[in-house]
Design a protein around this motif. Sequence first.
Motif, PDB file in Angstrom:
ATOM      1  N   HIS A  75       0.118   9.145  -4.330  1.00 32.74           N
ATOM      2  CA  HIS A  75       0.643   8.354  -3.571  1.00 32.74           C
ATOM      3  C   HIS A  75       1.664   8.837  -2.437  1.00 32.74           C
ATOM      4  N   ARG A  76       1.637   8.839  -1.412  1.00 29.79           N
ATOM      5  CA  ARG A  76       2.812   9.453  -0.493  1.00 29.79           C
ATOM      6  C   ARG A  76       4.083   9.120  -0.585  1.00 29.79           C
ATOM      7  N   ARG A  77       4.281   7.709  -1.053  1.00 34.83           N
ATOM      8  CA  ARG A  77       5.625   7.540  -1.255  1.00 34.83           C
ATOM      9  C   ARG A  77       6.037   7.006  -2.699  1.00 34.83           C
ATOM     10  N   ASP A  78       7.350   6.689  -2.870  1.00 31.57           N
ATOM     11  CA  ASP A  78       7.809   6.331  -4.285  1.00 31.57           C
ATOM     12  C   ASP A  78       7.641   4.781  -4.525  1.00 31.57           C
TER      13      ASP A  78
ATOM     14  N   PHE B 155       4.642   1.631  -4.652  1.00 39.98           N
ATOM     15  CA  PHE B 155       3.178   1.156  -4.066  1.00 39.98           C
ATOM     16  C   PHE B 155       3.289  -0.120  -3.179  1.00 39.98           C
ATOM     17  N   ARG B 156       2.332  -0.224  -2.239  1.00 35.91           N
ATOM     18  CA  ARG B 156       1.994  -1.242  -1.443  1.00 35.91           C
ATOM     19  C   ARG B 156       1.388  -2.560  -2.225  1.00 35.91           C
ATOM     20  N   ALA B 157       0.837  -2.465  -3.137  1.00 37.75           N
ATOM     21  CA  ALA B 157      -0.097  -3.058  -3.716  1.00 37.75           C
ATOM     22  C   ALA B 157       0.537  -4.328  -4.341  1.00 37.75           C
TER      23      ALA B 157
ATOM     24  N   GLY C 283      -3.772   6.856  -2.337  1.00 37.24           N
ATOM     25  CA  GLY C 283      -3.366   5.501  -1.735  1.00 37.24           C
ATOM     26  C   GLY C 283      -2.644   4.611  -2.514  1.00 37.24           C
ATOM     27  N   GLY C 284      -1.994   3.707  -1.834  1.00 37.91           N
ATOM     28  CA  GLY C 284      -0.892   2.930  -2.807  1.00 37.91           C
ATOM     29  C   GLY C 284      -1.163   1.382  -2.710  1.00 37.91           C
ATOM     30  N   GLY C 285      -2.360   0.967  -1.826  1.00 33.81           N
ATOM     31  CA  GLY C 285      -2.569  -0.461  -1.912  1.00 33.81           C
ATOM     32  C   GLY C 285      -3.265  -1.021  -2.928  1.00 33.81           C
ATOM     33  N   ASP C 286      -4.010  -2.317  -2.670  1.00 35.00           N
ATOM     34  CA  ASP C 286      -4.624  -2.900  -3.603  1.00 35.00           C
ATOM     35  C   ASP C 286      -6.031  -2.196  -3.965  1.00 35.00           C
ATOM     36  N   SER C 287      -6.611  -1.749  -3.062  1.00 35.89           N
ATOM     37  CA  SER C 287      -7.802  -0.978  -2.970  1.00 35.89           C
ATOM     38  C   SER C 287      -7.604   0.220  -3.845  1.00 35.89           C
ATOM     39  N   ALA C 288      -6.489   1.075  -3.761  1.00 35.83           N
ATOM     40  CA  ALA C 288      -6.292   2.171  -4.671  1.00 35.83           C
ATOM     41  C   ALA C 288      -6.009   1.800  -5.914  1.00 35.83           C
ATOM     42  N   MET C 289      -5.308   0.612  -6.219  1.00 35.80           N
ATOM     43  CA  MET C 289      -5.233   0.182  -7.623  1.00 35.80           C
ATOM     44  C   MET C 289      -6.486  -0.048  -8.236  1.00 35.80           C
ATOM     45  N   GLU C 290      -7.476  -1.003  -7.388  1.00 39.10           N
ATOM     46  CA  GLU C 290      -8.643  -1.506  -8.004  1.00 39.10           C
ATOM     47  C   GLU C 290      -9.561  -0.129  -8.205  1.00 39.10           C
ATOM     48  N   GLU C 291      -9.329   0.698  -7.303  1.00 37.56           N
ATOM     49  CA  GLU C 291     -10.496   1.983  -7.571  1.00 37.56           C
ATOM     50  C   GLU C 291     -10.012   2.718  -8.762  1.00 37.56           C
TER      51      GLU C 291
ATOM     52  N   ALA D 218      -8.755   5.772  -0.696  1.00 40.18           N
ATOM     53  CA  ALA D 218      -8.589   4.241  -0.674  1.00 40.18           C
ATOM     54  C   ALA D 218      -7.357   4.138   0.209  1.00 40.18           C
ATOM     55  N   ILE D 219      -7.483   4.298   1.416  1.00 35.21           N
ATOM     56  CA  ILE D 219      -6.241   4.392   2.475  1.00 35.21           C
ATOM     57  C   ILE D 219      -6.454   3.391   3.558  1.00 35.21           C
ATOM     58  N   GLY D 220      -7.331   2.665   3.225  1.00 33.94           N
ATOM     59  CA  GLY D 220      -7.504   1.249   4.061  1.00 33.94           C
ATOM     60  C   GLY D 220      -8.796   1.464   4.988  1.00 33.94           C
TER      61      GLY D 220
HETATM   62  P1  NAP Z   1      -3.456  -1.133   2.570  1.00 33.11           P
HETATM   63  O1  NAP Z   1      -3.197  -2.229   2.055  1.00 33.11           O
HETATM   64  O2  NAP Z   1      -3.370  -0.712   4.053  1.00 33.11           O
HETATM   65  O3  NAP Z   1      -3.108   0.408   1.882  1.00 33.11           O
HETATM   66  C1  NAP Z   1      -3.569   1.502   2.244  1.00 33.11           C
HETATM   67  C2  NAP Z   1      -2.573   2.513   1.490  1.00 33.11           C
HETATM   68  O4  NAP Z   1      -3.114   3.864   1.826  1.00 33.11           O
HETATM   69  C3  NAP Z   1      -1.145   2.485   1.588  1.00 33.11           C
HETATM   70  O5  NAP Z   1      -0.557   2.681   0.328  1.00 33.11           O
HETATM   71  C4  NAP Z   1      -0.642   3.619   2.296  1.00 33.11           C
HETATM   72  O6  NAP Z   1       0.593   4.243   2.316  1.00 33.11           O
HETATM   73  C5  NAP Z   1      -1.745   4.748   2.102  1.00 33.11           C
HETATM   74  N1  NAP Z   1      -2.016   5.468   3.284  1.00 33.11           N
HETATM   75  C6  NAP Z   1      -2.597   5.218   4.434  1.00 33.11           C
HETATM   76  N2  NAP Z   1      -2.967   6.138   5.222  1.00 33.11           N
HETATM   77  C7  NAP Z   1      -2.633   7.147   4.271  1.00 33.11           C
HETATM   78  C8  NAP Z   1      -2.686   8.739   4.640  1.00 33.11           C
HETATM   79  N3  NAP Z   1      -2.969   9.186   5.797  1.00 33.11           N
HETATM   80  N4  NAP Z   1      -2.369   9.394   3.587  1.00 33.11           N
HETATM   81  C9  NAP Z   1      -1.853   8.868   2.467  1.00 33.11           C
HETATM   82  N5  NAP Z   1      -1.998   7.676   2.004  1.00 33.11           N
HETATM   83  C10 NAP Z   1      -2.235   6.826   3.159  1.00 33.11           C
HETATM   84  O7  NAP Z   1      -5.356  -0.891   2.461  1.00 33.11           O
HETATM   85  P2  NAP Z   1      -6.119  -1.537   1.273  1.00 33.11           P
HETATM   86  O8  NAP Z   1      -5.560  -1.043  -0.143  1.00 33.11           O
HETATM   87  O9  NAP Z   1      -7.471  -0.901   1.540  1.00 33.11           O
HETATM   88  O10 NAP Z   1      -6.110  -3.241   1.401  1.00 33.11           O
HETATM   89  C11 NAP Z   1      -6.405  -3.562   2.539  1.00 33.11           C
HETATM   90  C12 NAP Z   1      -6.267  -5.347   2.477  1.00 33.11           C
HETATM   91  O11 NAP Z   1      -7.412  -5.524   1.416  1.00 33.11           O
HETATM   92  C13 NAP Z   1      -4.806  -5.699   1.884  1.00 33.11           C
HETATM   93  O12 NAP Z   1      -4.698  -6.834   2.491  1.00 33.11           O
HETATM   94  C14 NAP Z   1      -5.274  -6.010   0.483  1.00 33.11           C
HETATM   95  O13 NAP Z   1      -4.296  -6.803  -0.099  1.00 33.11           O
HETATM   96  C15 NAP Z   1      -6.625  -6.293   0.508  1.00 33.11           C
HETATM   97  N6  NAP Z   1      -7.209  -6.022  -0.838  1.00 33.11           N
HETATM   98  C16 NAP Z   1      -7.217  -7.031  -1.923  1.00 33.11           C
HETATM   99  C17 NAP Z   1      -7.874  -6.461  -3.028  1.00 33.11           C
HETATM  100  C18 NAP Z   1      -7.892  -7.668  -4.062  1.00 33.11           C
HETATM  101  O14 NAP Z   1      -6.956  -8.618  -4.193  1.00 33.11           O
HETATM  102  N7  NAP Z   1      -8.764  -7.636  -5.165  1.00 33.11           N
HETATM  103  C19 NAP Z   1      -8.446  -5.623  -3.152  1.00 33.11           C
HETATM  104  C20 NAP Z   1      -8.673  -4.455  -2.205  1.00 33.11           C
HETATM  105  C21 NAP Z   1      -7.994  -4.820  -0.888  1.00 33.11           C
HETATM  106  P3  NAP Z   1       1.874   3.331   2.658  1.00 33.11           P
HETATM  107  O15 NAP Z   1       1.951   2.331   1.428  1.00 33.11           O
HETATM  108  O16 NAP Z   1       2.686   4.593   2.574  1.00 33.11           O
HETATM  109  O17 NAP Z   1       1.773   2.976   3.754  1.00 33.11           O
END
Ligand code: NAP
Length: 307
Positions: free
Chosen positions: A173-176, A178-180, A150-158, A236-238
């Motif tokens: 991460h699948r791209r070059d 992060f979304r985080a 994963g490349g979002g905040d959850s992945a960073m946190e994990e 941690a892909i959402g």
């Molecule tokens: P997210 O932001 O939707 O990120 C999901 C990540 O998983 C993306 O990087 C995505 O790649 C990747 N992904 C999705 N489907 C995939 C697949 N089939 N194969 C490989 N990679 C895949 O989800 P999240 O990280 O759970 O965060 C959700 C929300 O909660 C966000 O608004 C976040 O800011 C918030 N959050 C905040 C905190 C904090 O502030 N402490 C902690 C956790 C979450 P791409 O980038 O290529 O799309």
Amino acid sequence: MEEIVIVGSGPAGLTAAIYTARAALKPLLISGMQPGGQLTTTSIVENYPGFSEGVDGNKLMQEMRLQAEKMGCRFQNGEVRKAERLPDKTGIRLSIGENSIDTKALIVATGASALTLDLPQKDKLMGYGLSTCATCDGFFYRGKPVAVVGGGDSAMEEASYLAKLASEVTLIHRRDAFRASKTMQDRVLKNEKVKVIWNTEVVDTTANEQGLTGLILKNKPTGESSEIKVDGLFMAIGHHPNTEFVRDLVTTDDKGYILPTQGTQTNVPGVFAAGDVEDQDFRQAITAAGRGCQAALEAERYLENLH
Ligand code: NAP
């Protein structure tokens, strides 16, 4: 007409059931496809207060259910298809299969489902190397190599969390890029225990009788395959909130998370939301239970004011 119906049987729903039953509201709890919720898919829960030796996730949920039953909560199995306001606005109508139930107050506690990769051995390896929650399962990988996808905040946190426990963390991460958020990215990129593999997908797993032993990776631009040895993969892909049945009733954000207006009260009087349906940040059993308690107390006040 029911006084109060709770939909969902995770920590939020069952805590709401215990509180509303104790308040003599005779709640009806509707339990869906996964009775007990996400905790029933983890093994030992070591961070739920009150259990110095930890507690099995299934056992914890069974005990919560028993406690609610003893207090007088009634249970029904079924998937709620739709929730809508009664035409005279005296309550909510829930459609379950061919039947419907009318209620003066409703607590939505249907949780969220973690999205997972579509891996060939996924069903066999969930809980045996595959996980969607580092706070829940990270402890079992102390001193062992793990990966996070994963490349979002959850992945960073994990990844940051696991770096404190595991011998090394490979973040895939699948791209070059992060979304985080930048702060969370920086924390991970500066962590010497975390190695990042960019532009890469996890396409398969290797395993033995004990569980996961490694991952088969595919570099996206080149199509090249490689293998890494890890004992754990944290996906941690959402998440996806289970709110389809109330999307026409209450206000949600663009991902479907319910947006309470005050406390657990939604924009519709008498409809409350608790737990992962309205929390995409903490997602812990204890925070969900706390919100379930809050929803129960707020629903109780709402019903008192109706009478
Ligand atoms: P997210 O932001 O939707 O990120 C999901 C990540 O998983 C993306 O990087 C995505 O790649 C990747 N992904 C999705 N489907 C995939 C697949 N089939 N194969 C490989 N990679 C895949 O989800 P999240 O990280 O759970 O965060 C959700 C929300 O909660 C966000 O608004 C976040 O800011 C918030 N959050 C905040 C905190 C904090 O502030 N402490 C902690 C956790 C979450 P791409 O980038 O290529 O799309």
